[in-house]
Each structure stands twice: as structure tokens, then as C-alpha cells.
Design a protein around this motif. Sequence first.
Motif, PDB file in Angstrom:
ATOM      1  N   ALA A 156       0.834  -1.198   0.000  1.00  0.00           N
ATOM      2  CA  ALA A 156       0.000   0.000   0.000  1.00  0.00           C
ATOM      3  C   ALA A 156       0.868   1.247   0.000  1.00  0.00           C
ATOM      4  CB  ALA A 156      -0.927   0.018   1.214  1.00  0.00           C
ATOM      5  N   LEU A 157       0.620   2.127  -0.954  1.00  0.00           N
ATOM      6  CA  LEU A 157       1.241   3.444  -1.011  1.00  0.00           C
ATOM      7  C   LEU A 157       0.134   4.485  -0.971  1.00  0.00           C
ATOM      8  CD1 LEU A 157       3.927   2.798  -3.792  1.00  0.00           C
ATOM      9  CD2 LEU A 157       4.275   2.813  -1.316  1.00  0.00           C
ATOM     10  N   GLU A 158       0.503   5.754  -1.113  1.00  0.00           N
ATOM     11  CA  GLU A 158      -0.489   6.819  -0.996  1.00  0.00           C
ATOM     12  C   GLU A 158      -1.598   6.675  -2.034  1.00  0.00           C
ATOM     13  OE1 GLU A 158      -0.770  11.722  -1.099  1.00  0.00           O
ATOM     14  OE2 GLU A 158       1.147  10.718  -1.364  1.00  0.00           O
ATOM     15  N   LYS A 159      -1.228   6.433  -3.294  1.00  0.00           N
ATOM     16  CA  LYS A 159      -2.225   6.342  -4.361  1.00  0.00           C
ATOM     17  C   LYS A 159      -2.353   4.946  -4.958  1.00  0.00           C
ATOM     18  CE  LYS A 159      -1.841  11.093  -6.155  1.00  0.00           C
ATOM     19  NZ  LYS A 159      -1.578  11.883  -7.389  1.00  0.00           N
ATOM     20  N   ILE A 160      -1.547   3.991  -4.456  1.00  0.00           N
ATOM     21  CA  ILE A 160      -1.468   2.672  -5.091  1.00  0.00           C
ATOM     22  C   ILE A 160      -1.602   1.572  -4.039  1.00  0.00           C
ATOM     23  CG2 ILE A 160      -0.038   1.129  -6.493  1.00  0.00           C
ATOM     24  CD1 ILE A 160       1.470   3.732  -7.394  1.00  0.00           C
ATOM     25  N   LYS A 161      -2.450   0.593  -4.333  1.00  0.00           N
ATOM     26  CA  LYS A 161      -2.557  -0.603  -3.501  1.00  0.00           C
ATOM     27  C   LYS A 161      -2.455  -1.833  -4.398  1.00  0.00           C
ATOM     28  CE  LYS A 161      -5.452   1.321   0.201  1.00  0.00           C
ATOM     29  NZ  LYS A 161      -6.765   1.228   0.912  1.00  0.00           N
TER      30      LYS A 161
ATOM     31  N   VAL B 163      -3.058 -21.087  -8.982  1.00  0.00           N
ATOM     32  CA  VAL B 163      -3.269 -19.936  -9.857  1.00  0.00           C
ATOM     33  C   VAL B 163      -3.178 -18.661  -9.027  1.00  0.00           C
ATOM     34  CG1 VAL B 163      -4.866 -18.777 -11.410  1.00  0.00           C
ATOM     35  CG2 VAL B 163      -4.728 -21.278 -11.403  1.00  0.00           C
ATOM     36  N   LEU B 164      -2.343 -17.739  -9.472  1.00  0.00           N
ATOM     37  CA  LEU B 164      -2.150 -16.468  -8.780  1.00  0.00           C
ATOM     38  C   LEU B 164      -2.657 -15.336  -9.657  1.00  0.00           C
ATOM     39  CD1 LEU B 164      -0.812 -14.862  -6.387  1.00  0.00           C
ATOM     40  CD2 LEU B 164       1.219 -14.705  -7.837  1.00  0.00           C
ATOM     41  N   SER B 165      -3.365 -14.394  -9.036  1.00  0.00           N
ATOM     42  CA  SER B 165      -3.833 -13.200  -9.734  1.00  0.00           C
ATOM     43  C   SER B 165      -3.411 -11.968  -8.951  1.00  0.00           C
ATOM     44  CB  SER B 165      -5.359 -13.227  -9.896  1.00  0.00           C
ATOM     45  OG  SER B 165      -5.774 -14.350 -10.648  1.00  0.00           O
ATOM     46  N   VAL B 166      -3.232 -10.866  -9.661  1.00  0.00           N
ATOM     47  CA  VAL B 166      -2.779  -9.603  -9.057  1.00  0.00           C
ATOM     48  C   VAL B 166      -3.763  -8.497  -9.410  1.00  0.00           C
ATOM     49  CG1 VAL B 166      -0.944  -7.863  -9.040  1.00  0.00           C
ATOM     50  CG2 VAL B 166      -0.355 -10.290  -9.097  1.00  0.00           C
ATOM     51  N   TRP B 167      -4.019  -7.630  -8.442  1.00  0.00           N
ATOM     52  CA  TRP B 167      -4.914  -6.472  -8.615  1.00  0.00           C
ATOM     53  C   TRP B 167      -4.138  -5.234  -8.194  1.00  0.00           C
ATOM     54  CZ3 TRP B 167     -10.806  -6.662  -7.917  1.00  0.00           C
ATOM     55  CH2 TRP B 167     -11.371  -5.377  -7.954  1.00  0.00           C
TER      56      TRP B 167
ATOM     57  N   PHE C 206       6.581  -9.904 -12.966  1.00  0.00           N
ATOM     58  CA  PHE C 206       6.112  -9.536 -11.638  1.00  0.00           C
ATOM     59  C   PHE C 206       7.008 -10.125 -10.543  1.00  0.00           C
ATOM     60  CE2 PHE C 206       2.481  -8.847 -14.289  1.00  0.00           C
ATOM     61  CZ  PHE C 206       1.718  -7.871 -13.677  1.00  0.00           C
ATOM     62  N   ALA C 207       8.073 -10.809 -10.949  1.00  0.00           N
ATOM     63  CA  ALA C 207       8.872 -11.590 -10.012  1.00  0.00           C
ATOM     64  C   ALA C 207       9.351 -10.787  -8.815  1.00  0.00           C
ATOM     65  CB  ALA C 207      10.073 -12.196 -10.749  1.00  0.00           C
ATOM     66  N   GLY C 208       9.996  -9.661  -9.076  1.00  0.00           N
ATOM     67  CA  GLY C 208      10.544  -8.872  -7.975  1.00  0.00           C
ATOM     68  C   GLY C 208       9.496  -8.418  -7.000  1.00  0.00           C
ATOM     69  N   ASN C 209       8.358  -7.975  -7.521  1.00  0.00           N
ATOM     70  CA  ASN C 209       7.297  -7.505  -6.639  1.00  0.00           C
ATOM     71  C   ASN C 209       6.697  -8.630  -5.809  1.00  0.00           C
ATOM     72  OD1 ASN C 209       7.009  -4.871  -8.466  1.00  0.00           O
ATOM     73  ND2 ASN C 209       5.876  -4.608  -6.556  1.00  0.00           N
TER      74      ASN C 209
ATOM     75  N   GLU D 232       4.707  -1.002  -8.529  1.00  0.00           N
ATOM     76  CA  GLU D 232       4.395   0.342  -8.037  1.00  0.00           C
ATOM     77  C   GLU D 232       4.925   1.413  -8.984  1.00  0.00           C
ATOM     78  OE1 GLU D 232       4.696  -2.154  -4.211  1.00  0.00           O
ATOM     79  OE2 GLU D 232       5.631  -2.105  -6.183  1.00  0.00           O
ATOM     80  N   GLU D 233       6.130   1.183  -9.516  1.00  0.00           N
ATOM     81  CA  GLU D 233       6.725   2.170 -10.420  1.00  0.00           C
ATOM     82  C   GLU D 233       5.918   2.261 -11.723  1.00  0.00           C
ATOM     83  OE1 GLU D 233      10.632   0.620 -10.744  1.00  0.00           O
ATOM     84  OE2 GLU D 233      11.288   1.363  -8.773  1.00  0.00           O
ATOM     85  N   THR D 234       5.465   1.124 -12.233  1.00  0.00           N
ATOM     86  CA  THR D 234       4.643   1.132 -13.449  1.00  0.00           C
ATOM     87  C   THR D 234       3.304   1.805 -13.182  1.00  0.00           C
ATOM     88  OG1 THR D 234       5.694  -0.908 -14.226  1.00  0.00           O
ATOM     89  CG2 THR D 234       3.595  -0.310 -15.233  1.00  0.00           C
TER      90      THR D 234
END
Length: 566
Positions: free
Chosen positions: A374-379, A388-392, A522-525, A534-536
Amino acid sequence: MERPGTPGEVHMSQAIQPAHANARGELSAGQLLKWIDTTACLAAEKHAGVSCVTASVDDIQFEETARVGQVITIKAKVTRAFSTSMEISIRVIVQDILTGIEKVISVAFSTFVAKPVGEEKIHLKPVILLSEQDWEEHNLASERRKVRLQHEDTFNNLMKESSKFEGAVCGEEEGAVATRGTSVQSIELVLPPHANHHGNTFGGQIMAWMETVATISASRLCPAHLFLKSVDMFKFRGPSTIGDRLVFSAIVNNTFQTSVEVGVRVEAFDCREWSEGRGRHINSAFLIYNAVDDQEELITFPRIKPISKDDFRRYQGAIARKRIRLGRKYVISHKEEVSFSIHWDKSKQASLSNANVEALKTLAAKSGWEISSALEKIKIYTLEEKDVLSVWVEKQVKSPAHLAYHLLSDYTKRPLWDPHYIACEAKDHVSKDDQIYHVICPNINGGKPKDFVVLVSRRKPPRDGNTYVVATKSVILPSVPPSPAYIRSEAVCSGFLIKAVDSSSCTVSYVSQMSASILPYFAGNLGGWSNSIEETAASCIRFLEKAMEDGPQSGMEMARSQLPAI
């Protein structure tokens, strides 16, 4: 056929007896941990030629259960030897002796250190590699070692960001419970049968005692049929010997839908330390449990309500460890690409387009999404369903929803803000709401670039809604065949959901089901050692907000410039 003569390889087979089982007739996880540690130690010593001790154990995932009457086979071998340490690969298989059916219970890795004799220096010989699989595991062992070495730094960095989760803490949710009642303490006196052939307390015995205490702790939160799903990576901090008193302290740290994490701390005391109340911290471990009801259905655990400062530290630590586990589970593994692409058929355009949109909406509507950053504008949220893995990725953007919709649905603009896109070319202007693109992505770890052929389907919200949809799925298009210059890859289900907050701002959610092709990006994240997502996301926000600053009309014209004339 097996190669029983291969250096560093050991097989153990055990018939499961009632003494090895729990109250449900299933093999006790503690007993299995003892067998695993014994087999791995013998494999290490077979390679090293000297005594070896357990240094650390990677995450152990239990995929199946074993019952009384079945046979357990544990295969352990050295995958790579470093200077004084070795990585041991462990594979656990259960066989039903009546049907002959075999199932894999677990695949795990541990690290053993060779103990020198006297002042003799140890330098381990390299592992003999006889097959392509041996070479692959040998190379992956180096990557796993890097993850182990940076594990503590990664965890500490994630904990520094833990204050950013305060808004996501679920303590005020209805039904949230405190963990004070899950605290358990137990003591064991180390006797000769508990010691290994070095005179120290057997590492597998310590793991078994930890599992017992952790199970009691978890049962106090949820009185149901608990079973150990995984053990988090841990290190042995120091030895204990015969005569030591070992004190085990366990408490629930956090819950994640159908799983609960229990932390266990182990302290050792000799006679003098015991009388003085001054122990040695020799180990800490984190065990993850699931639970089922009488119908064998998974139980959802209650949310945890942190109260004290220590509660919050443990609560946030569990979130950080879960994120790191995701990285180790999904990144440091080589899964074969399974084709999900469909052949593009112009005559079925409407059904294929609608299926594309509905798949994205269905994925987003699933329960079980857990916050991982969680960041100021990004979660960032993740969802695990079996393997199976999914990302939001959720972004707060100061831009009208309709402008964000037009800009994000034009994939030729995506290389302007997404570093994972080198180029994107429209190949088939199907309709004003459906286009097929050829996407080129950068190479990973020095390999060839990847390319995707995707159908992008977009939908404006209905009259009673306020969510715009941009859905993406791989398709097979004969006019864009695979090229030797690229690795043809697949996107299973991904896209954007854009929801208006007010007339000048919106929430942009990027949702993606991970495929073997997409995971490396997505490996590093996933592992917590990079902020690329987050940077993207921040780049996307800047792109959309700059278009707004340049004027909504200018942004709309920029988006429309790439649309076909209908």
C-alpha cells in the motif's frame, strides 16, 4: 530407474502406523518433518563425507495428506554444493498400497552446513550432474540461494513500509477478534532419544515440537479440523544439547481468508540459565494452517484485531511474509506454459468479445483478495486459487473516468507509460470496441523478447453503473504467426476496471491472472525485492494526469487519433 549410487542421494520409505498419526488417522505433520530432516541430513553427509547440521529450511508446502496404512517415500539429494554448505532437494511421495496410486505431498529445499573435524577446513566437492534435470536444479539452486541470503533484508524493508498498511488493517471489521486467547506455552526436556548423532537436539524433533504447539494455538482461534499447509522459511539460530529445557511460545499472528499464520519462538536453557531465567533464542518459525468442517469444506477464519504494539508488529510481519512466500512459491519454479489462447473467428466476434469482458469482471468479483502493498495512491492485492495467482493493482487518479477509459483502451499508447511494453501495433480493427494487437515485451534474464497477440475488448458502463471495462486475452491470429525472434507468450485474463469517483477523478484497477509468461515480469514484486509494479502504476498515473493537465479535449483527441474510422 533410480540411480541409488548417485552421490548425495538418499531414499527413505516408511509405512505409516497409528503412532505416526493424529486423531483423524492422518500422518502427523511433526512426524513427517522429522523424517524429512533425517533424510536430508543423510543426503548431505553422503556428499560431504563429514557430519552436517541443518542451517535453514525453505518454505515447505504440503499438497496432500497421508493416512495410516499408506507408505511414505522421501527422496533427498544434493542439488548444489557451495564452499561449506549444500542445498538439498526433498521430494515426498505417498503411495496407497492397495491401489498403487502415488501422489506428491511436498517438494522442499533445505540447506546443510558441513562440520569440520578439528581445525580442518572444509571445501565441498562439486555435485556430479548426470541429467538435464540435474543441471536445471543446479542452476536454480544459485537463484534460491540469493533469495535466502537477501530474505532478512527483504523482510526488514517490507516492515519499514508497514505503516502504510494502517488504513488496510482489518481490526475494525465486524467479527474481528483479538489473538490474546491463542497464546500457548510449552516446555520439553531434551533427553538422549531427542539428540542426533552429533549430540545436539535433533532439528527434526524441534520442528515436530513446534508444530504441536502451533496446532494448539491455531485451534484456540478456530475449533475445527486443522491441518498444516506450509512452513515458512526459517533458520536454526543456535544449537541445544541433552539436558536443555526448551520453552516453546506460540500465538496467532494473522489470518488470510482460509489460512492462519502461527508464530513459534523457541528458547533453550541449561541448568544455570534456567535458574536465572536467561534463555537462548535458538529458533523461530511461522506455520500456516487451513481448517475444514465436518463436510471437509474449507473454513474462513475470523479477521484479526491487533490491539497492542506487539500485535501490530506480528500482524504486519505476517503480511510481509505472505508476500515473500508468493515470490518464492511462484517465481523460483519453472512451470510449463499451458495454452489458453483461442483461435480468432470473425463470425464469433460478439461471443468472443463478451466472454473476454465477462472473464475479467468475474475475476475481479472473486472473494479472497488480500492486500500485499500500500502506497499513498497505489494498492496491490493478490488472490491465490490452488496454483493460480492473480494480481490487482488499484490506482487513485485525478482524471475523469471517461478520459482514462479512452487512453487506456488504446494499447498503442501503452509503451508510453508501461516499461513492460516495447511496442504495440493494432493488427485487426474488429470494431469500435474490439481490436487485436501484437505486443512485444522486453527480454527477461537475457532471453529473447516475448510477444503476445491479444484481443482488447472495451465497454462503457450501463446506465445504472459507473465502471468502464477494458479486457485483454490472448488469441491466435493466422496473420501474426510466431516468429523465431520472439518467444510467443500468453495472457490468460487481464485488463482495466475504471470507476468514476467524481467528475474529475477515478479509481483505475489493473487485474491480471498470472500465466507462466507473465510471472517473470512480476517476479521482484511478488517476492518483495522490487517495486516494479508500483513504479509502473505511478507511471500510469502520471500519464493519465498529464493528459488531464494538457486539457481533457487534447487527451480525447490523442486517444481518438488511433481509433479506426467506422
